[in-house]
Write an enzyme that holds these catalytic residues in place. Structure first.
Site, PDB file in Angstrom:
ATOM      1  N   HIS A 355       0.800  -1.230   0.000  1.00  0.00           N
ATOM      2  CA  HIS A 355       0.000   0.000   0.000  1.00  0.00           C
ATOM      3  C   HIS A 355       0.830   1.276   0.000  1.00  0.00           C
ATOM      4  O   HIS A 355       0.255   2.362   0.073  1.00  0.00           O
ATOM      5  CB  HIS A 355      -0.935   0.025   1.213  1.00  0.00           C
ATOM      6  N   LYS A 543      -7.729  13.510   4.688  1.00  0.00           N
ATOM      7  CA  LYS A 543      -6.727  12.462   4.608  1.00  0.00           C
ATOM      8  C   LYS A 543      -5.970  12.420   5.923  1.00  0.00           C
ATOM      9  O   LYS A 543      -5.956  13.415   6.659  1.00  0.00           O
ATOM     10  CB  LYS A 543      -5.728  12.731   3.478  1.00  0.00           C
ATOM     11  N   ARG A 544      -5.379  11.277   6.210  1.00  0.00           N
ATOM     12  CA  ARG A 544      -4.454  11.211   7.338  1.00  0.00           C
ATOM     13  C   ARG A 544      -3.446  12.345   7.206  1.00  0.00           C
ATOM     14  O   ARG A 544      -2.927  12.599   6.118  1.00  0.00           O
ATOM     15  CB  ARG A 544      -3.752   9.857   7.317  1.00  0.00           C
ATOM     16  N   LYS A 549       1.009  13.950   2.114  1.00  0.00           N
ATOM     17  CA  LYS A 549      -0.355  14.280   1.685  1.00  0.00           C
ATOM     18  C   LYS A 549      -0.466  15.765   1.338  1.00  0.00           C
ATOM     19  O   LYS A 549      -1.391  16.193   0.673  1.00  0.00           O
ATOM     20  CB  LYS A 549      -1.354  13.947   2.792  1.00  0.00           C
ATOM     21  N   THR A 651      -8.515   6.573  -1.781  1.00  0.00           N
ATOM     22  CA  THR A 651      -9.907   6.160  -1.977  1.00  0.00           C
ATOM     23  C   THR A 651     -10.862   7.311  -1.711  1.00  0.00           C
ATOM     24  O   THR A 651     -11.995   7.283  -2.191  1.00  0.00           O
ATOM     25  CB  THR A 651     -10.283   4.969  -1.069  1.00  0.00           C
ATOM     26  N   LYS A 655     -14.556   8.491  -3.620  1.00  0.00           N
ATOM     27  CA  LYS A 655     -15.812   8.839  -2.941  1.00  0.00           C
ATOM     28  C   LYS A 655     -16.295  10.221  -3.357  1.00  0.00           C
ATOM     29  O   LYS A 655     -17.494  10.437  -3.571  1.00  0.00           O
ATOM     30  CB  LYS A 655     -15.605   8.771  -1.425  1.00  0.00           C
TER      31      LYS A 655
END
Length: 807
Positions: A355, A543-544, A549, A651, A655
């Site tokens: 991942h 997001k985390r 990020k 992901t 969404k």
């Protein structure tokens, strides 16, 4: 299911009486919620028994999914919706004066996950059940989850996430499935009855015991079971002598040690105690799960010889990579296999999904830690590695560098990713770009050795949850236009493209978005006493919170917009609200400073009503699945701005796309495939490519050059030094430009100009509602390829060799 409203009323009344000594007329809502949950749980258990009987009769192969987290979200609405019973339960409960929607709000989000990894696992369990694949997931039963996030004076505070009060109604204790897990001590090899046997001495024996949580899938006959392991001291771990002499702490030492394993998800590993706890959690998960799998196989089939034909075990990320040596241990020590036969079984059964390409997440544990904590596992790891390197030496004689790169051991560390790849039958990435990267860089040597082992399976989401349940207004519109077949086959969403020129449909789409925004603004007002303008454009990044990020890049843009409005408060701009939702790891100081910066910027903007009417910033506290279900349908812009080559898939991007938000992002992860789906005109791609990032690093990336050479960037960085709401963020300014070599490691400044240009292009489009809504509709129409149903079919066909059970 053939039920009547009266049967439901009677069942709920029975649960209230039996479990809570209450009657319908005097029960409080929390009791009614639990009674209803127990009724639904009973329905799931009955359905599971029918399905499992059919699976056993057909000799079906089963997949076991090992993951440290499953971010499943609330259960009551999801299960009622998937069972097709929501309207009936609503009617039955209303007859006794209860509102089903209010009962939904009583349930806490289960504290079993954190981010995209856990949410993906949950979506997969849904898709497995919906398509009748026999499946069981395994994780730990975390008492306090990751943590409950509280923002105090703009800063993140971590509190225990106490979810079990409402969550226990969904779990069924399985006292018939307890297994011993051993830590520490010494291993002694003895010959008995003509074969080598293993004896453990002075070890700590703990007992893993399961709770089953059942997950339904819409339209399917299957029920996926998520088995949650609790851990307690084995009976012999209680020392009566200590207790009798009043040394109660010593008597309970083993019990305390056991309970620590399931207190929290991802305890900090900044210290040796934390590292020991983390590796102990991982081993407890794989050991208990594999013992369970082998025991159930023997019960169903009577012989261990059929294990590879009936069993697929999936290692989701590196956390459960110890499944390889543990399966070997069980086959060697418990079942008397030869090494060759045990390894043949192991490498036919195990599969691994990678991942991330981030070095920090490709787990490595100290060899001495593994040796002392798991001595038998260490012995097996050494043998796996020696045999593997011997084979590689025969292929590439004299290539010492290759041996070092591919070894499970190196620099005193045990490399869990190398272990997972060596032992797995199949290895997959989670987007086309990510799969190419792991083949060409992270696992290049392994790919050259066994190219057929590697493949891609792009991630997917539970579209029924994230559209049908989370956005009922949009679901109703779509069903009215193309029918409800898309709920079972997300590919049918393509039919929406036929309405791209229908002004009434586009107007309805805009109206739904505004109503969702209004609902979300009302929610935020209730929960955080924060006022959002529903007429503003909702621009969201959830997001985390991690440097790659690049929430910081988003903040730099907002600072630039704020400074422009501070200079000219009367500027004619489109009102826009930037919304963040994320948790930072408790020990991740830089990420927590970014949260503080976001909140300080929000407070600064809130001091000027004129600016707040045009620009706003919200940090959504304690972001979780149920909050995402409110926010995503209300969002118009999706921020997917990780540094190219760092995000495996994502992901949340899927969404948002499913709910009609337009994406602004880098050419990273699944953004690549999203652009292929909708075309370059319907997504806002900017910045460096993965290859461009590599080239820039090789040339030498000097962030300070952007500071000195770009007046806009210099203005933003200087504003950080001055600060917001009375607090300086000079530390973040220094992080960006102070050190010429190591500043801005995720290239926020390199991508800033392109990011601003993409934002301006997006802003110009938003001023044309017809054109904007057309693109939103086309994004929804092309989102079907990102359904978890499709992902699971690919895993079943390409990875697990799994067939659905027919009933």
């Amino acid at each position: 299911m053939e039920l009547t409203a009266q049967q439901i009323r009677d069942a709920v009344a029975g649960k209230l009486s039996r479990y809570y000594g209450a009657e319908v007329g005097n029960a409080v809502p929390a009791q009614v919620y639990k009674a209803v949950s127990l009724c639904v749980r009973d329905l799931l258990m009955a359905k599971k028994q029918i399905f499992n009987a059919a699976a056993r009769k057909q000799g079906a192969k089963r997949v076991y999914y090992l993951c440290m987290e499953f971010l499943i979200g609330r259960n009551l609405r999801n299960n009622l919706s998937n069972l097709g019973l929501e309207k009936l339960f609503k009617k039955a409960l209303a007859a006794d004066g209860f509102d089903l929607a209010e009962l939904y709000e009583i349930e806490a989000d289960p504290g079993l996950g954190n981010g995209g990894l856990g949410r993906l696992a949950a979506c997969f369990m849904d898709a497995l059940a919906a398509q009748n694949y026999p499946a069981m997931g395994f994780t730990l039963r975390y008492e306090y989850g990751l943590f409950k996030q509280k923002i105090v004076d703009g800063r993140q505070i971590e509190l225990p996430d106490e979810w079990l009060d409402s969550g226990e109604a969904w779990t069924v204790p399985r006292n018939d499935r307890a297994f011993t897990v051993r830590f520490g001590g010494e291993v002694r090899e003895v010959w008995e009855e003509g074969r080598l046997k293993i004896r453990y001495e002075n070890c700590t024996a703990l007992e893993a015991f399961p709770y089953d949580l059942m997950l339904s899938g819409e339209g399917g006959d299957a029920v996926s079971v998520l088995r949650l392991w609790g851990v307690r001291a084995a009976a012999q771990g209680f020392d009566m002598a200590y207790f009798s002499h009043g040394d109660y702490a010593a008597a309970l030492l083993r019990e305390t040690e056991a309970q620590l394993l399931t207190k929290v998800l991802y305890p900090s590993d900044e210290h040796e105690v934390g590292k020991t706890l983390r590796i102990s959690q991982q081993y407890a998960l794989v050991s208990a799960s594999l013992q369970n799998i082998l025991k159930e196989h023997m019960l169903y089939y009577g012989s261990i010889e059929t294990l590879p034909d009936k069993t697929a075990i999936h290692v989701n990320d590196t956390h459960p990579a110890l499944a390889a040596p543990e399966l070997m241990r069980l086959l060697l020590d418990e079942h008397g296999f030869s090494w060759e036969k045990a390894w043949d079984f192991t490498t036919r059964i195990l599969h691994y999904t990678n991942h991330t390409v981030m070095a920090e997440a490709l787990e490595q544990w100290g060899e001495e830690l593994i040796k002392s904590r798991l001595p038998r596992v260490h012995m097996i790891l050494r043998e796996i590695n020696n045999r593997f390197l011997k084979e590689e030496w025969e292929r590439f004689p004299g290539d010492l560098a290759r041996q070092e790169r591919m070894s499970i051991f190196g620099g005193g560390q045990v490399r869990m990713a190398n272990l997972a790849v060596i032992a797995a039958r199949r290895v997959n990435g989670v987007s086309a770009l990510h799969s190419d990267i792991i083949k060409q860089s992270v696992f290049r040597d392994f790919y050259e050795m066994s190219p057929d082992k590697f493949l891609n399976v792009t991630n997917g989401i539970a579209h029924r949850r994230w559209l049908c349940q989370a956005n009922p207004r949009l679901d109703k519109l779509i069903a009215g236009l193309i029918g409800d077949g898309y709920r079972r086959d997300a590919g049918e969403l393509k039919k929406l493209a036929a309405f791209k020129g229908d002004k009434s449909v586009l107007a309805s789409l805009a109206d739904i978005k505004l109503r969702n925004k209004t609902d979300f603004a009302d929610f935020v007002k209730r929960e955080q006493n924060f006022t959002l303008n529903p007429e503003a454009r909702f621009d969201t990044q959830i997001k985390r919170l991690h440097e790659y990020k690049r929430q910081l890049l988003n903040v730099l843009k907002i600072i630039s917009l704020y400074l422009d409005l501070r200079d000219d408060p009367d500027a004619d701009v489109t009102p826009q609200a930037f919304i963040f939702g994320a948790k930072a790891a408790a020990s991740y100081a830089h990420a927590k400073r970014v949260i503080a910066l976001i909140n300080a910027l929000s407070a600064q903007i809130g001091q000027n009503k004129k600016i707040k009417g045009k620009l706003d910033v919200l940090f959504l506290e304690n972001y979780n699945v149920s909050r995402a279900e409110r926010l995503i349908p209300a969002s118009e812009v999706s921020q997917q701005i990780s540094l190219a080559g760092k995000e495996a898939s994502g992901t949340s991007n899927m969404k948002f796309m499913l709910n009609g938000a337009l994406t602004i992002g880098t050419l990273d992860g699944a953004n690549v495939e999203m652009r292929e789906a909708v075309g370059e005109g319907d997504i806002f791609i900017f910045g460096l490519t993965a290859r461009g990032v590599e080239d820039l690093w090789r040339q030498g990336y000097y962030a300070s050059a952007y500071y000195t050479g770009n007046a806009r960037i210099r203005r933003i960085v200087d504003a950080l030094k001055t600060g917001f709401a009375g607090e300086s963020f000079a530390d973040i300014a220094n992080y960006l430009v102070a050190n010429q070599i190591f500043s801005d490691p995720y290239m926020c400044l390199a991508d800033f100009g392109a990011y601003m240009a993409a934002h301006e292009k997006l802003d110009a489009l938003y001023k044309k509602p017809g054109a904007w809504n057309k693109k939103a509709l086309l994004n929804i129409a092309e989102s079907g390829r990102f359904a978890a149903d499709r992902s699971i079919r690919e895993y079943a066909e390409k990875v697990w060799d799994l067939k659905p059970v027919k009933i």
